[in-house]
Enzyme design. Sequence first.
Site, PDB file in Angstrom:
ATOM      1  N   GLY A  29      21.865  25.879  27.293  1.00  0.00           N
ATOM      2  CA  GLY A  29      20.566  25.478  28.140  1.00  0.00           C
ATOM      3  C   GLY A  29      19.507  25.064  27.173  1.00  0.00           C
ATOM      4  N   HIS A  32      18.071  19.154  26.899  1.00  0.00           N
ATOM      5  CA  HIS A  32      16.780  17.914  26.448  1.00  0.00           C
ATOM      6  C   HIS A  32      18.087  16.570  26.711  1.00  0.00           C
ATOM      7  CE1 HIS A  32      19.352  18.185  22.792  1.00  0.00           C
ATOM      8  NE2 HIS A  32      18.785  19.722  22.584  1.00  0.00           N
ATOM      9  N   GLY A  34      19.690  15.101  24.258  1.00  0.00           N
ATOM     10  CA  GLY A  34      20.994  14.987  23.801  1.00  0.00           C
ATOM     11  C   GLY A  34      21.891  15.692  24.661  1.00  0.00           C
ATOM     12  N   HIS A  35      21.638  16.864  25.447  1.00  0.00           N
ATOM     13  CA  HIS A  35      22.497  17.430  26.486  1.00  0.00           C
ATOM     14  C   HIS A  35      22.605  16.303  27.670  1.00  0.00           C
ATOM     15  CE1 HIS A  35      20.407  21.200  24.850  1.00  0.00           C
ATOM     16  NE2 HIS A  35      21.874  21.293  24.587  1.00  0.00           N
ATOM     17  N   GLY A 150      28.471  17.382  21.182  1.00  0.00           N
ATOM     18  CA  GLY A 150      27.725  16.537  20.470  1.00  0.00           C
ATOM     19  C   GLY A 150      28.049  16.442  18.911  1.00  0.00           C
ATOM     20  N   LYS A 152      25.919  15.766  16.771  1.00  0.00           N
ATOM     21  CA  LYS A 152      24.736  16.665  16.070  1.00  0.00           C
ATOM     22  C   LYS A 152      25.255  18.077  15.404  1.00  0.00           C
ATOM     23  CE  LYS A 152      20.524  18.977  15.832  1.00  0.00           C
ATOM     24  NZ  LYS A 152      21.103  20.361  16.169  1.00  0.00           N
ATOM     25  N   GLN A 156      30.779  22.154  14.186  1.00  0.00           N
ATOM     26  CA  GLN A 156      31.268  22.941  15.252  1.00  0.00           C
ATOM     27  C   GLN A 156      32.197  21.803  15.919  1.00  0.00           C
ATOM     28  OE1 GLN A 156      28.623  24.800  18.456  1.00  0.00           O
ATOM     29  NE2 GLN A 156      28.657  22.877  19.443  1.00  0.00           N
ATOM     30  N   SER A 188      16.832  18.880  19.436  1.00  0.00           N
ATOM     31  CA  SER A 188      17.399  20.393  19.425  1.00  0.00           C
ATOM     32  C   SER A 188      16.572  21.099  20.246  1.00  0.00           C
ATOM     33  CB  SER A 188      17.411  20.698  17.988  1.00  0.00           C
ATOM     34  OG  SER A 188      17.525  22.156  17.751  1.00  0.00           O
TER      35      SER A 188
END
Length: 286
Positions: A29, A32, A34-35, A150, A152, A156, A188
């Site tokens: 959540g 932004h 990016g999501h 992502g 980013k 991960q 972020s």
Amino acid sequence: MEVCISRSELSSYLASRRGNPRVLVPTMGALHRGHTSLFDRAGEVAREMGGGDIVATIFVNPVQFGPNEDFEAYPRPLEDDLAKCREHGVNAVFVPEVATIYAEDRSITITENRLSSTLCGASRPGHFDGVCTVVAKLFNLTLPDAAIFGEKDYQQLAVIRRLVRDLDFPVRILAGSTIRENDGLALSSRNVYLTPEQRAEAPILHRALVATARGIADGRLTTPTEAGDEFLHLISAADLARLDYFEIVDASTLEPLRAFGRSEPRLIAAAFFGKTRLIDNVGVQV
Ligand code: AMP
């Protein structure tokens, strides 16, 4: 758009869409651009699948936060987040409570013990085990055909590809490129913690990564040691930045590179601006 809070709401939604392909975008959540770029990419993938659904999850996963990290303070602007999901064509959002995801006496955690031992994993012990555990559960709960993460969060992404490979999840993992502010700072959810002074200096992380990558690409920096020195020199111009790590790693195994030539290099760094830890990474354009 369907908003599912409980497991049974999610199950009913999934039953109503039985047979339809599904693309998952897991998030915590505080959404932004990016999501939302991942939602847009999920839309393209869903169309390629012949009209699949986009399912997003919004869940601040306590298990991936360390004891002194920002789990409580993490921003949770749910209404804004749902509006963004709607605007970007998400078909269903799963927003579970912590107690919906984790039984109080849970006793099984997934452990990744190779890719997670360095970089962010070294600074955040247990973090990637928490990520693997929640992602595995979200895969089991939402049964997606594909899932998008992502670049980013490069480590991960690598850890999740490994999770899927090693535990045979039938899910295709796709990468979304990093979305940035005009001055290069990667978007972020944690950027809101920065003071104006820290925000003004924060783009140096990306600038130093790009300049170092360029030096490697044009042959000026011939070894990872030279490149590391260059990066340290560039980042030292920022008074408010405290470097956590900088590494040049093999883009797929995340092993530190001792020389250039054989494998694709990825430059990865994390730096503190005050208490806020920012991460970023770039490839080398040869
Ligand atoms: P988070 O909500 O921070 O857990 O992130 C959810 C997903 O969004 C992860 O796959 C992130 O890698 C991705 N993401 C976060 N920031 C960006 C960004 N600036 N550009 C592209 N994807 C991002």
